[in-house]
Design a protein around this motif. Structure first.
Motif, PDB file in Angstrom:
ATOM      1  N   LYS A 157      43.197  38.887  37.327  1.00 27.80           N
ATOM      2  CA  LYS A 157      42.131  39.656  36.372  1.00 27.80           C
ATOM      3  C   LYS A 157      41.204  39.924  37.387  1.00 27.80           C
ATOM      4  CE  LYS A 157      38.764  37.694  34.355  1.00 27.80           C
ATOM      5  NZ  LYS A 157      37.444  38.294  35.073  1.00 27.80           N
ATOM      6  N   LEU A 158      40.923  41.246  37.709  1.00 34.65           N
ATOM      7  CA  LEU A 158      39.713  41.949  38.480  1.00 34.65           C
ATOM      8  C   LEU A 158      38.806  42.517  37.845  1.00 34.65           C
ATOM      9  CD1 LEU A 158      39.016  42.368  41.600  1.00 34.65           C
ATOM     10  CD2 LEU A 158      40.461  44.213  41.588  1.00 34.65           C
ATOM     11  N   ASP A 159      37.517  41.658  37.980  1.00 34.48           N
ATOM     12  CA  ASP A 159      36.409  42.107  37.267  1.00 34.48           C
ATOM     13  C   ASP A 159      35.210  41.811  38.022  1.00 34.48           C
ATOM     14  OD1 ASP A 159      34.395  43.285  35.630  1.00 34.48           O
ATOM     15  OD2 ASP A 159      35.007  42.170  33.774  1.00 34.48           O
ATOM     16  N   VAL A 160      34.872  42.185  39.144  1.00 33.24           N
ATOM     17  CA  VAL A 160      33.869  41.872  40.113  1.00 33.24           C
ATOM     18  C   VAL A 160      32.679  42.475  40.022  1.00 33.24           C
ATOM     19  CG1 VAL A 160      35.281  39.985  41.510  1.00 33.24           C
ATOM     20  CG2 VAL A 160      34.743  42.357  42.023  1.00 33.24           C
ATOM     21  N   ASP A 161      32.771  43.728  39.223  1.00 37.76           N
ATOM     22  CA  ASP A 161      31.723  44.546  39.234  1.00 37.76           C
ATOM     23  C   ASP A 161      31.224  45.067  40.528  1.00 37.76           C
ATOM     24  OD1 ASP A 161      31.983  44.670  36.482  1.00 37.76           O
ATOM     25  OD2 ASP A 161      30.576  42.837  36.280  1.00 37.76           O
ATOM     26  N   THR A 162      31.914  45.008  41.415  1.00 36.35           N
ATOM     27  CA  THR A 162      31.621  45.525  42.767  1.00 36.35           C
ATOM     28  C   THR A 162      32.761  46.817  43.348  1.00 36.35           C
ATOM     29  OG1 THR A 162      30.634  43.473  43.141  1.00 36.35           O
ATOM     30  CG2 THR A 162      30.760  45.142  44.944  1.00 36.35           C
ATOM     31  N   PRO A 163      32.645  47.886  42.958  1.00 38.50           N
ATOM     32  CA  PRO A 163      33.597  48.746  43.440  1.00 38.50           C
ATOM     33  C   PRO A 163      33.905  48.901  44.966  1.00 38.50           C
ATOM     34  CG  PRO A 163      32.005  49.916  42.052  1.00 38.50           C
ATOM     35  CD  PRO A 163      31.440  48.512  42.492  1.00 38.50           C
ATOM     36  N   SER A 164      32.907  48.403  45.848  1.00 38.83           N
ATOM     37  CA  SER A 164      33.496  48.439  47.122  1.00 38.83           C
ATOM     38  C   SER A 164      34.369  47.086  47.531  1.00 38.83           C
ATOM     39  CB  SER A 164      32.074  48.307  48.114  1.00 38.83           C
ATOM     40  OG  SER A 164      31.202  47.146  47.801  1.00 38.83           O
ATOM     41  N   VAL A 165      34.541  46.444  46.744  1.00 42.71           N
ATOM     42  CA  VAL A 165      35.512  45.322  46.780  1.00 42.71           C
ATOM     43  C   VAL A 165      36.702  45.733  45.872  1.00 42.71           C
ATOM     44  CG1 VAL A 165      36.001  42.991  46.521  1.00 42.71           C
ATOM     45  CG2 VAL A 165      33.915  43.693  47.353  1.00 42.71           C
ATOM     46  N   GLU A 166      36.413  46.139  44.570  1.00 42.76           N
ATOM     47  CA  GLU A 166      37.506  46.210  43.640  1.00 42.76           C
ATOM     48  C   GLU A 166      38.600  47.386  44.135  1.00 42.76           C
ATOM     49  OE1 GLU A 166      35.453  44.844  39.497  1.00 42.76           O
ATOM     50  OE2 GLU A 166      35.111  46.791  40.179  1.00 42.76           O
ATOM     51  N   LEU A 167      37.763  48.549  44.455  1.00 49.93           N
ATOM     52  CA  LEU A 167      38.652  49.849  44.588  1.00 49.93           C
ATOM     53  C   LEU A 167      39.660  49.545  46.023  1.00 49.93           C
ATOM     54  CD1 LEU A 167      36.269  52.557  43.672  1.00 49.93           C
ATOM     55  CD2 LEU A 167      38.094  51.649  42.497  1.00 49.93           C
ATOM     56  N   PRO A 168      39.112  49.079  47.026  1.00 47.26           N
ATOM     57  CA  PRO A 168      40.274  48.778  48.294  1.00 47.26           C
ATOM     58  C   PRO A 168      41.174  47.903  47.702  1.00 47.26           C
ATOM     59  CG  PRO A 168      37.728  48.787  48.985  1.00 47.26           C
ATOM     60  CD  PRO A 168      37.878  48.908  47.528  1.00 47.26           C
ATOM     61  N   LEU A 169      40.812  46.861  47.006  1.00 47.82           N
ATOM     62  CA  LEU A 169      41.881  45.819  46.633  1.00 47.82           C
ATOM     63  C   LEU A 169      42.817  46.564  45.716  1.00 47.82           C
ATOM     64  CD1 LEU A 169      39.665  42.576  45.779  1.00 47.82           C
ATOM     65  CD2 LEU A 169      41.388  43.063  47.801  1.00 47.82           C
ATOM     66  N   THR A 170      42.356  47.328  44.989  1.00 47.63           N
ATOM     67  CA  THR A 170      43.415  48.155  44.168  1.00 47.63           C
ATOM     68  C   THR A 170      44.563  48.910  44.802  1.00 47.63           C
ATOM     69  OG1 THR A 170      42.038  49.688  43.419  1.00 47.63           O
ATOM     70  CG2 THR A 170      42.252  47.859  41.803  1.00 47.63           C
ATOM     71  N   GLN A 171      43.915  49.739  45.939  1.00 48.20           N
ATOM     72  CA  GLN A 171      44.645  50.198  46.825  1.00 48.20           C
ATOM     73  C   GLN A 171      45.570  49.502  47.696  1.00 48.20           C
ATOM     74  OE1 GLN A 171      44.868  53.929  46.790  1.00 48.20           O
ATOM     75  NE2 GLN A 171      43.694  53.354  44.918  1.00 48.20           N
ATOM     76  N   GLN A 172      44.919  48.458  48.026  1.00 47.47           N
ATOM     77  CA  GLN A 172      45.867  47.348  48.972  1.00 47.47           C
ATOM     78  C   GLN A 172      47.190  46.912  47.943  1.00 47.47           C
ATOM     79  OE1 GLN A 172      43.525  44.223  50.286  1.00 47.47           O
ATOM     80  NE2 GLN A 172      42.342  45.752  51.553  1.00 47.47           N
ATOM     81  N   LEU A 173      46.622  46.712  46.720  1.00 48.93           N
ATOM     82  CA  LEU A 173      47.816  46.282  45.675  1.00 48.93           C
ATOM     83  C   LEU A 173      48.857  47.434  45.669  1.00 48.93           C
ATOM     84  CD1 LEU A 173      49.221  44.174  43.767  1.00 48.93           C
ATOM     85  CD2 LEU A 173      47.288  44.875  42.086  1.00 48.93           C
ATOM     86  N   LEU A 174      48.352  48.677  45.293  1.00 50.64           N
ATOM     87  CA  LEU A 174      49.422  49.594  45.110  1.00 50.64           C
ATOM     88  C   LEU A 174      50.208  49.870  46.342  1.00 50.64           C
ATOM     89  CD1 LEU A 174      47.407  52.733  43.770  1.00 50.64           C
ATOM     90  CD2 LEU A 174      49.789  51.865  43.034  1.00 50.64           C
ATOM     91  N   GLN A 175      49.940  49.399  47.563  1.00 49.92           N
ATOM     92  CA  GLN A 175      50.565  50.069  48.766  1.00 49.92           C
ATOM     93  C   GLN A 175      51.608  48.269  49.309  1.00 49.92           C
ATOM     94  OE1 GLN A 175      47.701  51.157  51.185  1.00 49.92           O
ATOM     95  NE2 GLN A 175      47.136  52.922  50.193  1.00 49.92           N
ATOM     96  N   ASP A 176      51.337  47.567  48.774  1.00 49.00           N
ATOM     97  CA  ASP A 176      51.867  46.337  49.238  1.00 49.00           C
ATOM     98  C   ASP A 176      53.335  45.735  48.416  1.00 49.00           C
ATOM     99  OD1 ASP A 176      52.643  43.456  49.888  1.00 49.00           O
ATOM    100  OD2 ASP A 176      50.629  43.162  50.702  1.00 49.00           O
ATOM    101  N   GLU A 177      54.363  46.244  48.964  1.00 50.51           N
ATOM    102  CA  GLU A 177      55.721  45.909  48.142  1.00 50.51           C
ATOM    103  C   GLU A 177      55.900  44.376  47.699  1.00 50.51           C
ATOM    104  OE1 GLU A 177      58.886  48.209  49.679  1.00 50.51           O
ATOM    105  OE2 GLU A 177      57.801  49.925  49.711  1.00 50.51           O
ATOM    106  N   ARG A 178      55.368  43.493  48.680  1.00 50.13           N
ATOM    107  CA  ARG A 178      55.456  42.281  48.629  1.00 50.13           C
ATOM    108  C   ARG A 178      54.877  41.763  47.371  1.00 50.13           C
ATOM    109  NH1 ARG A 178      53.876  36.981  51.706  1.00 50.13           N
ATOM    110  NH2 ARG A 178      55.230  35.663  50.474  1.00 50.13           N
ATOM    111  N   LEU A 179      53.386  42.289  47.398  1.00 48.65           N
ATOM    112  CA  LEU A 179      52.764  41.859  46.059  1.00 48.65           C
ATOM    113  C   LEU A 179      53.512  42.570  44.605  1.00 48.65           C
ATOM    114  CD1 LEU A 179      49.260  42.413  47.452  1.00 48.65           C
ATOM    115  CD2 LEU A 179      50.126  40.297  46.981  1.00 48.65           C
ATOM    116  N   HIS A 180      54.031  43.374  44.892  1.00 49.84           N
ATOM    117  CA  HIS A 180      54.625  44.240  43.774  1.00 49.84           C
ATOM    118  C   HIS A 180      55.775  43.226  43.235  1.00 49.84           C
ATOM    119  CE1 HIS A 180      53.952  48.414  45.567  1.00 49.84           C
ATOM    120  NE2 HIS A 180      52.848  47.669  45.063  1.00 49.84           N
ATOM    121  N   ARG A 181      56.236  42.436  44.046  1.00 50.05           N
ATOM    122  CA  ARG A 181      57.412  41.411  43.583  1.00 50.05           C
ATOM    123  C   ARG A 181      56.576  40.222  43.080  1.00 50.05           C
ATOM    124  NH1 ARG A 181      59.269  43.282  48.366  1.00 50.05           N
ATOM    125  NH2 ARG A 181      58.892  41.439  49.726  1.00 50.05           N
ATOM    126  N   VAL A 182      55.473  39.747  43.308  1.00 55.05           N
ATOM    127  CA  VAL A 182      54.863  38.642  42.877  1.00 55.05           C
ATOM    128  C   VAL A 182      54.079  38.664  41.910  1.00 55.05           C
ATOM    129  CG1 VAL A 182      53.528  36.603  43.910  1.00 55.05           C
ATOM    130  CG2 VAL A 182      55.070  37.699  45.677  1.00 55.05           C
TER     131      VAL A 182
END
Length: 188
Positions: A114-139
């Motif tokens: 669950k990601l809800d830190v109310d800080t877009p400068s943290v949340e948005l880069p994290l969501t982009q990292q998640l989108l791009q990381d195939e290992r995380l897609h499997r986990v």
């Protein structure tokens, strides 16, 4: 929220752990009982026979540990790990949640974030990292995210962290995560 608990159960092996990583873990923010986002999620999974073995709660707002402990329901105390620190979107940081997940969990575990830190400068880069990381897609199996986009109906609630992007951007994000194999849910 639509979940396929049967599919989650079918992937379990004897060594599977059921883990919640709660990024923005203020238990008292939305009230008590199942009104707190983390408590709502734990209750939902428990209803379908999937109690969490571990709950890693990250919250930057200073909280007295004894008060946090009192807010955690008895049934969750053994699983609850309180981390009163903020998270980071820096790929090299030990506080980047994706590094923690990559280093400690695998495809056999059920990992819910669950990601809800109310800080877009943290949340948005994290969501982009998640989108791009195939290992995380499997986990990571399920991802709940309160994407603060421009939406008149929620602007009073979301003014603290600001609103960035559109509903169409949000739909593209969630579609991309689902296409990558992560059941992504919009959280409000």
């Amino acid at each position: 929220l639509v979940h396929d608990f049967v599919a989650l159960c079918e992937q379990l092996v004897p060594t599977s752990r059921i883990v919640l990583v709660d990024l923005g873990a203020s238990l008292d923010f939305h009230g008590t009982g199942t009104q707190s986002p983390a408590l709502y999620i734990t209750h939902l999974y428990e209803q379908f026979g999937m109690p969490f073995d571990h709950i890693y709660a990250f919250e930057i707002t200073p909280k007295e540990p004894a008060k946090v402990y009192e807010m955690v329901p008895d049934r969750l105390r053994a699983a609850y790990h309180w981390n009163n620190v903020g998270i980071s979107a820096d790929d090299n940081s030990t506080r980047n949640p994706w590094n923690i997940i990559r280093d400690n969990f695998d495809e056999n575990d059920v990992v819910v974030v669950k990601l809800d830190v109310d800080t877009p400068s943290v949340e948005l880069p994290l969501t982009q990292q998640l989108l791009q990381d195939e290992r995380l897609h499997r986990v990571i199996d399920h991802f709940y995210f309160e994407h603060h986009v421009h939406l008149d109906e929620l602007k009073m609630s979301w003014r603290k962290g600001g609103m960035h992007g559109s509903v169409a951007d949000s739909l593209r994000l969630f579609h991309g995560l689902r296409k990558a194999g992560i059941a992504a849910h919009s959280w409000v």
